[in-house]
Each structure stands twice: as structure tokens, then as C-alpha cells.
Scaffold this active site. Structure first.
Site, PDB file in Angstrom:
ATOM      1  N   ASP A 198      55.552  69.524  72.285  1.00 46.00           N
ATOM      2  CA  ASP A 198      55.158  68.124  72.356  1.00 46.00           C
ATOM      3  C   ASP A 198      56.334  67.362  72.964  1.00 46.00           C
ATOM      4  O   ASP A 198      57.340  67.114  72.297  1.00 46.00           O
ATOM      5  CB  ASP A 198      54.823  67.640  70.941  1.00 46.00           C
ATOM      6  CG  ASP A 198      54.588  66.135  70.882  1.00 46.00           C
ATOM      7  OD1 ASP A 198      54.780  65.453  71.905  1.00 46.00           O
ATOM      8  OD2 ASP A 198      54.220  65.658  69.788  1.00 46.00           O
ATOM      9  N   GLN A 201      58.340  62.421  73.460  1.00 41.54           N
ATOM     10  CA  GLN A 201      59.587  61.640  73.351  1.00 41.54           C
ATOM     11  C   GLN A 201      60.706  62.225  74.198  1.00 41.54           C
ATOM     12  O   GLN A 201      61.861  61.776  74.093  1.00 41.54           O
ATOM     13  CB  GLN A 201      60.032  61.557  71.877  1.00 41.54           C
ATOM     14  CG  GLN A 201      59.042  60.865  70.969  1.00 41.54           C
ATOM     15  CD  GLN A 201      58.858  59.377  71.291  1.00 41.54           C
ATOM     16  OE1 GLN A 201      59.605  58.776  72.065  1.00 41.54           O
ATOM     17  NE2 GLN A 201      57.843  58.774  70.702  1.00 41.54           N
TER      18      GLN A 201
HETATM   19  N1  7TS Z   1      53.966  63.192  69.811  1.00 44.29           N
HETATM   20  C1  7TS Z   1      55.054  62.442  69.618  1.00 44.29           C
HETATM   21  C2  7TS Z   1      56.391  63.099  69.421  1.00 44.29           C
HETATM   22  C3  7TS Z   1      54.938  61.050  69.613  1.00 44.29           C
HETATM   23  O1  7TS Z   1      56.032  60.317  69.436  1.00 44.29           O
HETATM   24  C4  7TS Z   1      53.662  60.456  69.802  1.00 44.29           C
HETATM   25  C5  7TS Z   1      53.454  58.982  69.743  1.00 44.29           C
HETATM   26  C6  7TS Z   1      52.573  61.303  70.040  1.00 44.29           C
HETATM   27  C7  7TS Z   1      52.761  62.656  70.025  1.00 44.29           C
HETATM   28  C8  7TS Z   1      51.210  60.765  70.322  1.00 44.29           C
HETATM   29  O2  7TS Z   1      51.146  60.192  71.574  1.00 44.29           O
HETATM   30  P1  7TS Z   1      49.808  59.468  72.084  1.00 44.29           P
HETATM   31  O3  7TS Z   1      50.239  58.819  73.353  1.00 44.29           O
HETATM   32  O4  7TS Z   1      48.785  60.511  72.266  1.00 44.29           O
HETATM   33  O5  7TS Z   1      49.445  58.477  71.023  1.00 44.29           O
HETATM   34  N2  7TS Z   1      54.422  58.313  68.981  1.00 44.29           N
HETATM   35  C9  7TS Z   1      54.391  57.063  68.529  1.00 44.29           C
HETATM   36  C10 7TS Z   1      55.440  56.527  67.791  1.00 44.29           C
HETATM   37  O6  7TS Z   1      56.465  57.129  67.513  1.00 44.29           O
HETATM   38  N3  7TS Z   1      55.128  55.275  67.464  1.00 44.29           N
HETATM   39  O7  7TS Z   1      53.931  54.987  67.956  1.00 44.29           O
HETATM   40  C11 7TS Z   1      53.449  56.084  68.620  1.00 44.29           C
END
Ligand code: 7TS
Length: 405
Positions: A198, A201
Site C-alpha cells: 500500500d 503515503q
Molecule cells: N492506505 C493508506 C496508507 C492511507 O493513508 C489511505 C488514506 C488509504 C490507504 C486509503 O486511500 P483512499 O484514497 O482509497 O481513501 N489515508 C487517509 C488518512 O490518513 N487520512 O485520511 C485518509
């Protein structure tokens, strides 16, 4: 001129005032703000080019298709993938991980094992929970130890000949820990397991080379890397993608259809049913160009300096507890903390009165909160436009909290 000073003029939203104060946006990890270049690319696309892709034999359709496929090439180069067929557009990290869990799910047997970690975002936990529940498989988690590191000895003990998938964050969205993905891939492969990383970040904040990491899958979101919402990327190693059945069916993912069966399309379209988020994909291409123009090495060292400043200033405040590694060299662009005696939501609310936007809560990482023994934390996170003055403002406001109460 510093990197932030150069970039700031590109972000129209930084002209906003919040509660009478200039916006201090320290919540890029939740979603980043957008530079004019990305906003313009999306607007230009809608104003001049929009049509559906891959099916319309007319000028607009062909131009829209060319723009979408050009974004795929930009993303491929940006993350160092070997082939454009390995880049699948999704709606975000969450959808990318669900896609893999569902596609692999068909091959999982009762008693098979999936290994995650205690620091995963729920996006990289719940799809695996659902898969294990549905298939009678077993979910195991690598513990978090010390200042927020994975227990790699425990990880090795969790691996077995039954391990089918290892799913791990490249960078924790709470602790900021940069996990040793290369080593995790090596050990997982030796056990015969596939690895999903994943990278939500990581990709926005540091140079990432998926070939070098060696993972089978790598997922990330456009909206955290200066791009639009509604688009994400799943990188999949071609040799692995070719063995998988599509997760979902619909238009565009087929070559030939009969009433009772169908022949799948080639990669990558086999995994992209339906009309894709064309405008966000075009915007993502512009975001990749913007970040490449700044240079990911420069982005990483800029944010590392901000991280160091945040850690130094917050450590001087006796009421503040910091979570995650203290060494900014092994940390992504986030700092999580709490203020003694105050709920994180209350602190975030007080900071908002001064125009400072930070995230507060469990950050979609409840098992990690449990491990840390807290209900939630505050989190400051950075981007190319973040300045040392903004971090100093945050630290000063935290020191003055008792005056604000
Ligand atoms: N994985 C990680 C490590 C994340 O930080 C996030 C979203 C996701 C997956 C999901 O991403 P999405 O774009 O599919 O929603 N993180 C965060 C956060 O830390 N604060 O709000 C969203």
C-alpha cells in the site's frame, strides 16, 4: 528561493482564509491540495476534449483516449514499472486493494493464510478480513514494536507454506514509518507468497521504483499526490496479472462476448471495466508531471526537513507525546502526537480557530490505536508547499493551547 516558496503560488487554495487567518494546511496525508497545473489540465480536458474513451471513432473520442493512455505512460515512468500493461487505473488505493483481494480471492482455499500488519490503514485490512472470512482463510498480523517498527522476526515466524499474500504499507499513515519493503518481499517470496504494498503515503512523498522493490502489487491514490479525487493506480507485475481472473465484469474488459461466456481483453483493460474516471486520470498525469518537475528527491528532502523541525519543536513541549520513529530519515511526511489532558478532536478544533488544519482521530487505523493505547491522535502532514514558518505556527499554537481554552 526554497522549494515551498517556489511552489506556493501554484496552489490557489492557499489564498483562502479560515476563521480570519491564513490557511495553514497540514493535512496533506488525508488529501493533498491541487496546483493550478492539475486544475487547468482537468478544466482544459472538459472544455476541449471530453468524450468516452476506447470506443468512439471520432476525433474527440480518439483525443480523449490518447490523453488517458498518455497518463498511463507518465505513471509507468514515475513509479519505474517495466511495462504500461502493468498500470491499472482504479478509483483509489481502496479500490485497488479490493481489486487484488477479489481477484486473488478466487484462488484462496480454506486454511490458506494472509499476513497483514498492525499498522495498516483499514483499506489494507478490511478487504483481507472479508476475503479470509469468505474463503475460510486465516488472517495474521505482524506486531508493531518500539517507536513504531514492524517486528521482522515475528514476521518471519508468521510466514509459512500456507501464506498466499502479504499486504503491507510502504509508509504508515500515522507513524510515518518507512517499512523495509525490499526485505519483506524477499522473505515473502521465499515462502511462496505474493506481496501487495500500500503505497498511498509513499508515492506522493519519495522516489518509488516498483521494479526495484520487487512487489507483485503496488497501490496508491491520485488525490494524495496533488491529483484529483476519484483516481488511483494499481501496479501489478505482468506475470502475476496474467494469471488472475478479472475482479469485476462489464464493458471494455472483454474482447468477444457470447450470451453465456466471454473472452477477456488484454492487460491492462481486462481490469478496468466500465467508463474510467477520464478527467481525474488526465489530472493525475498533470500531477505526475508537476511532481517530476519538482523532483521526488527534492520533495523527500524538503519534507524530511519539515519532519525534523516538527519533531524538534514538539519535543520541547512537555505536554506533547509524539508517536512513531523520532529519526526523520526513516520517516514519511507525517507526525502524529497528542496533547496531555486534551482530546485530539478538541485540539484540532482549537487549531482550526487559527486556520491550522490537522487531522485528528483514529486515522482509519484502529488496531494501531489499540496498540498505542490511545483513542486517537493528532497528525500534522506535509506537502511541497509547507513552510517551516507554518510548522513554527503549529508549535506556537500548541504551546498557547491553555490560553485558548
Ligand atoms: N492506505 C493508506 C496508507 C492511507 O493513508 C489511505 C488514506 C488509504 C490507504 C486509503 O486511500 P483512499 O484514497 O482509497 O481513501 N489515508 C487517509 C488518512 O490518513 N487520512 O485520511 C485518509
Amino acid at each position: 528561493m526554497t522549494l515551498a516558496e517556489r511552489c506556493r503560488a501554484d496552489f490557489p487554495i492557499l489564498e483562502r482564509r479560515i476563521n480570519g487567518n491564513p490557511l495553514v494546511y497540514l493535512d496533506s496525508a488525508a488529501s493533498s491540495q491541487k496546483p493550478r497545473q492539475v486544475i487547468d489540465a482537468v478544466r482544459r480536458y472538459y472544455e476541449t476534449t471530453h468524450a468516452n474513451v476506447h470506443r468512439s471513432i471520432h476525433t474527440l473520442g480518439e483525443e480523449a483516449t490518447a490523453l488517458l493512455e498518455a497518463s498511463r505512460d507518465k505513471v509507468r515512468a514515475f513509479i519505474g514499472a517495466a511495462e504500461r500493461e502493468e498500470i491499472i487505473f482504479t478509483r483509489g488505493t481502496t479500490e485497488a486493494i479490493n481489486l487484488v483481494a477479489q481477484a486473488i480471492g478466487r484462488t484462496i482455499k480454506p486454511g490458506d493464510e494472509v499476513v497483514v500488519t498492525e499498522m495498516e490503514h483499514h483499506s489494507n485490512l478490511i478487504p483481507w478480513q472479508m476475503l479470509c472470512r469468505d474463503r475460510g482463510a486465516v488472517l495474521k498480523a505482524v506486531p508493531v514494536i518500539g517507536d513504531g517498527f514492524l517486528d521482522l522476526e515475528a514476521f518471519s515466524r508468521l510466514l509459512s507454506s500456507r501464506t498466499r499474500v502479504v499486504a503491507v504499507a510502504h509508509v504508515s499513515n500515522v507513524l510515518g514509518t518507512i517499512n523495509p519493503v525490499g526485505e519483506i518481499v524477499k522473505r515473502s517470496r521465499a515462502a511462496g507468497a505474493l506481496v501487495l504494498v500500500d503505497g498511498a503515503q509513499a508515492v506522493p512523498h519519495m522516489p518509488v521504483n516498483v521494479e526495484g522493490l520487487g512487489a507483485d502489487f503496488y497501490a496508491f491514490s491520485g488525490h494524495k499526490m496533488l491529483g484529483p479525487t476519484g483516481v488511483g493506480v494499481l501496479y501489478g507485475r505482468r506475470a502475476v496479472l496474467e494469471t488472475l481472473e478479472p475482479a469485476w465484469g462489464g464493458g471494455e474488459m472483454i474482447k468477444e462476448v457470447w450470451i453465456d461466456h466471454a473472452q477477456w481483453n488484454d492487460l491492462p483493460w481486462r481490469f478496468e471495466p466500465g467508463t474510467p474516471p477520464i478527467a481525474p486520470i488526465v489530472g493525475l498525469g498533470a500531477a505526475v508531471e508537476y511532481l517530476s518537475g519538482v523532483g521526488m528527491e527534492a520533495v523527500a528532502s524538503h519534507e524530511q526537513a519539515l519532519c525534523r523541525l516538527t519533531l524538534d519543536l514538539l519535543a520541547k513541549n512537555g505536554d506533547v507525546t509524539i508517536y512513531g520513529p523520532r529519526n526523520p530519515e526513516i520517516k514519511g511526511a507525517v507526525v502524529a502526537f497528542n496533547v496531555r489532558g486534551l482530546h485530539p478532536h478538541d485540539v484540532a478544533h482549537l487549531l482550526d480557530q487559527e486556520g491550522i488544519a490537522v487531522r485528528a482521530g483514529h486515522h482509519c487505523a484502529m488496531p494501531l490505536m489499540r496498540r498505542l493505547g490511545v483513542v486517537g491522535t493528532l497528525r500534522a502532514s506535509f506537502s511541497v508547499h509547507t513552510t517551516p514558518a507554518e510548522i513554527e505556527h503549529l508549535a506556537r499554537s500548541l504551546s498557547n493551547l491553555n490560553l485558548m481554552l
